[in-house]
Design a protein around this motif. Structure first.
Motif, short mmCIF file in Angstrom:
data_model
loop_
_atom_site.label_atom_id
_atom_site.label_comp_id
_atom_site.label_asym_id
_atom_site.label_seq_id
_atom_site.Cartn_x
_atom_site.Cartn_y
_atom_site.Cartn_z
N VAL A 138 -3.66 -9.43 14.97
CA VAL A 138 -2.96 -9.51 13.68
C VAL A 138 -2.93 -8.11 13.08
CG1 VAL A 138 -2.84 -10.59 11.42
CG2 VAL A 138 -3.68 -11.91 13.40
N SER A 139 -1.77 -7.51 13.17
CA SER A 139 -1.53 -6.16 12.66
C SER A 139 -0.96 -6.27 11.25
CB SER A 139 -0.59 -5.44 13.64
OG SER A 139 -0.17 -4.21 13.14
N SER A 140 0.04 -5.46 10.93
CA SER A 140 0.66 -5.51 9.60
C SER A 140 1.95 -4.71 9.62
CB SER A 140 -0.29 -4.90 8.56
OG SER A 140 0.37 -4.75 7.33
N GLY A 141 2.87 -5.09 8.75
CA GLY A 141 4.06 -4.27 8.53
C GLY A 141 3.67 -2.85 8.10
N ALA A 142 2.46 -2.73 7.54
CA ALA A 142 1.97 -1.41 7.11
C ALA A 142 1.87 -0.43 8.26
CB ALA A 142 0.59 -1.58 6.45
N ALA A 143 1.73 -0.94 9.49
CA ALA A 143 1.67 -0.04 10.66
C ALA A 143 2.95 0.77 10.76
CB ALA A 143 1.46 -0.87 11.93
N LYS A 144 4.07 0.21 10.24
CA LYS A 144 5.34 0.91 10.34
C LYS A 144 5.67 1.68 9.05
CE LYS A 144 7.80 -2.70 11.71
NZ LYS A 144 8.94 -3.47 12.23
N THR A 145 5.24 1.15 7.90
CA THR A 145 5.59 1.84 6.63
C THR A 145 4.60 2.94 6.28
OG1 THR A 145 4.27 0.38 5.22
CG2 THR A 145 6.53 -0.34 5.72
N GLY A 146 3.32 2.79 6.75
CA GLY A 146 2.29 3.79 6.42
C GLY A 146 1.63 3.59 5.07
N SER A 147 2.15 2.68 4.23
CA SER A 147 1.56 2.34 2.92
C SER A 147 1.22 3.55 2.07
CB SER A 147 0.31 1.47 3.10
OG SER A 147 0.63 0.26 3.73
N PRO A 148 2.17 4.47 1.84
CA PRO A 148 1.86 5.64 1.02
C PRO A 148 1.48 5.25 -0.40
CG PRO A 148 4.23 5.39 1.31
CD PRO A 148 3.58 4.40 2.24
N ASN A 149 0.54 5.99 -0.99
CA ASN A 149 0.04 5.78 -2.36
C ASN A 149 -0.70 4.46 -2.55
OD1 ASN A 149 1.29 8.24 -3.31
ND2 ASN A 149 3.23 7.12 -3.10
N GLU A 150 -0.88 3.71 -1.50
CA GLU A 150 -1.63 2.46 -1.59
C GLU A 150 -2.87 2.52 -0.72
OE1 GLU A 150 1.27 -0.67 -0.68
OE2 GLU A 150 1.30 -1.10 -2.82
N TYR A 151 -2.64 2.51 0.60
CA TYR A 151 -3.79 2.54 1.52
C TYR A 151 -3.36 3.00 2.90
CZ TYR A 151 -2.40 -2.23 0.10
OH TYR A 151 -1.73 -3.32 -0.39
N ILE A 152 -3.24 4.31 3.02
CA ILE A 152 -2.87 4.89 4.33
C ILE A 152 -3.94 4.54 5.37
CG2 ILE A 152 -2.42 7.04 5.60
CD1 ILE A 152 -1.40 8.28 3.08
N TYR A 154 -5.74 1.78 5.65
CA TYR A 154 -5.45 0.42 6.14
C TYR A 154 -4.27 0.45 7.11
CZ TYR A 154 -3.62 -4.37 5.96
OH TYR A 154 -3.14 -5.62 6.28
N ALA A 155 -3.19 1.14 6.70
CA ALA A 155 -1.99 1.20 7.55
C ALA A 155 -2.33 1.83 8.91
CB ALA A 155 -0.89 1.99 6.84
N ALA A 156 -3.15 2.89 8.87
CA ALA A 156 -3.51 3.58 10.12
C ALA A 156 -4.34 2.67 11.02
CB ALA A 156 -4.27 4.86 9.80
N SER A 157 -5.18 1.84 10.41
CA SER A 157 -5.97 0.90 11.23
C SER A 157 -5.04 -0.08 11.95
CB SER A 157 -7.01 0.14 10.37
OG SER A 157 -6.39 -0.87 9.58
N LYS A 158 -3.92 -0.42 11.30
CA LYS A 158 -2.97 -1.36 11.90
C LYS A 158 -2.10 -0.66 12.95
CE LYS A 158 -4.40 -4.94 9.60
NZ LYS A 158 -5.11 -6.02 10.30
N GLY A 159 -1.83 0.64 12.73
CA GLY A 159 -1.15 1.41 13.78
C GLY A 159 -2.00 1.44 15.04
N ALA A 160 -3.32 1.60 14.84
CA ALA A 160 -4.24 1.60 16.00
C ALA A 160 -4.25 0.22 16.67
CB ALA A 160 -5.64 1.98 15.53
N MET A 161 -4.14 -0.82 15.86
CA MET A 161 -4.11 -2.18 16.40
C MET A 161 -2.89 -2.34 17.32
SD MET A 161 -5.98 -4.92 15.87
CE MET A 161 -6.13 -6.55 15.17
N ASP A 162 -1.75 -1.79 16.91
CA ASP A 162 -0.54 -1.91 17.73
C ASP A 162 -0.70 -1.13 19.05
OD1 ASP A 162 0.47 -3.44 15.73
OD2 ASP A 162 2.07 -2.07 15.14
N THR A 163 -1.34 0.02 18.98
CA THR A 163 -1.57 0.80 20.21
C THR A 163 -2.55 0.08 21.13
OG1 THR A 163 -1.15 2.81 18.95
CG2 THR A 163 -2.20 3.08 21.09
#
Ligand code: NAP
Length: 245
Positions: A138-152, A154-163
């Motif tokens: 279970v990743s997140s759309g944040a893996a693609k948006t990067g979640s700027p100004n919110e939680y980069i 968290y987003a990076a952890s989901k990018g790692a999940m996709d990899t």
């Protein structure tokens, strides 16, 4: 050994994990229901699962900790003697801030909870899938948006999940183990409250092409599809469950 197929869902005391446990139970799976702290909610989900006529094993474990993960899988060995599906769902958010205000303690807690956990649970699961199986991350759309100004972080952890999904899918394909991911976005759960923004879904839903927030059950359906034989030729793939994000 259990006659039913067996699934382990991490972070299943509430939200998407709880909905996924109920969804798999409806399809005849015995459920290994992991959670970290919330005994009361985990018991309620377990009762709903049992009412569907399948077995449930509640497993308190912090999946960011290797010792907990190993003990959890040993419990599954003792009770069910097999594992067919792993859903790496446990995940956390921290309050919204820019990178300038972030410290190593926060970043490390996000990374160990959201991604180290998935590596550890996947490792233990594939050892127990000698005849094949399925992992859904279970990743997140944040893996693609990067979640700027919110939680980069968290987003990076989901990018790692996709990899992890892409690499592990190729690594275990010859063992007939499929590894896929779902990327939810703006789902009504308590995770947003924990991130300090309880109304986040309603605040942002108009920005989604579908113009509404999603329900946990809609994510559970995609997770189940990817784990099931319906997706037998699908590995290293993703389903976005994010209203068109
Ligand atoms: P949630 O309602 O906050 O539930 C999180 C679950 O994870 C709880 O059951 C919690 O257990 C468990 N958990 C947290 N840390 C854990 C740990 N170290 N070990 C074991 N369990 C742990 O979250 P959700 O919204 O359903 O999210 C589920 C997944 O979907 C997460 O990976 C999240 O990143 C992803 N996601 C959600 C959304 C969304 O809009 N909601 C969007 C994109 C992606 P306890 O409560 O017992 O501690």
């Amino acid at each position: 050994m259990s006659a039913n197929p067996v699934v382990l869902i991490t972070g299943a005391s509430r939200g998407i994990g709880a909905a996924t446990a109920i969804y798999f139970a409806r399809h005849g799976y015995d459920i290994c229901l992991n959670y970290k702290t919330n005994d009361v909610e985990a018991k309620k989900v377990a009762q709903q699962v049992q009412a569907l006529g399948v077995k449930v094993l509640r497993l308190q474990a912090d999946v960011s900790k290797e010792v907990d993960v190993i003990a959890m899988f040993e419990s599954i060995d003792r009770v069910f003697g097999k594992l067919d599906v792993l859903v790496n769902n446990a995940g956390i958010l921290k309050p919204q801030m820019t990178l300038l205000d972030t410290d190593a303690q926060r970043i490390n807690e996000i990374l160990t909870t959201n991604i180290t956990s998935a590596f550890l649970c996947s490792r233990e699961a594939i050892k127990r899938m000698p005849n094949g199986g399925s992992v859904v991350n279970v990743s997140s759309g944040a893996a693609k948006t990067g979640s700027p100004n919110e939680y980069i972080d968290y987003a990076a952890s989901k990018g790692a999940m996709d990899t992890l999904t892409i690499g592990l899918a190729k690594e275990v394909a010859q063992q007939n183990i499929r590894v896929n991911g779902v990327r939810p976005g703006l789902i009504y759960t308590d995770m947003h409250r924990d991130g300090g923004d309880a109304n986040r879904v309603d605040r942002l839903k108009q920005k989604l092409p579908l113009g509404r927030g999603g329900q946990s059950e809609e994510v559970a359906a995609a997770i189940y599809f990817l784990a099931s034989e319906q997706a037998s030729f699908t590995t290293g793939s993703f389903i976005d469950v994010a209203g068109g994000l």
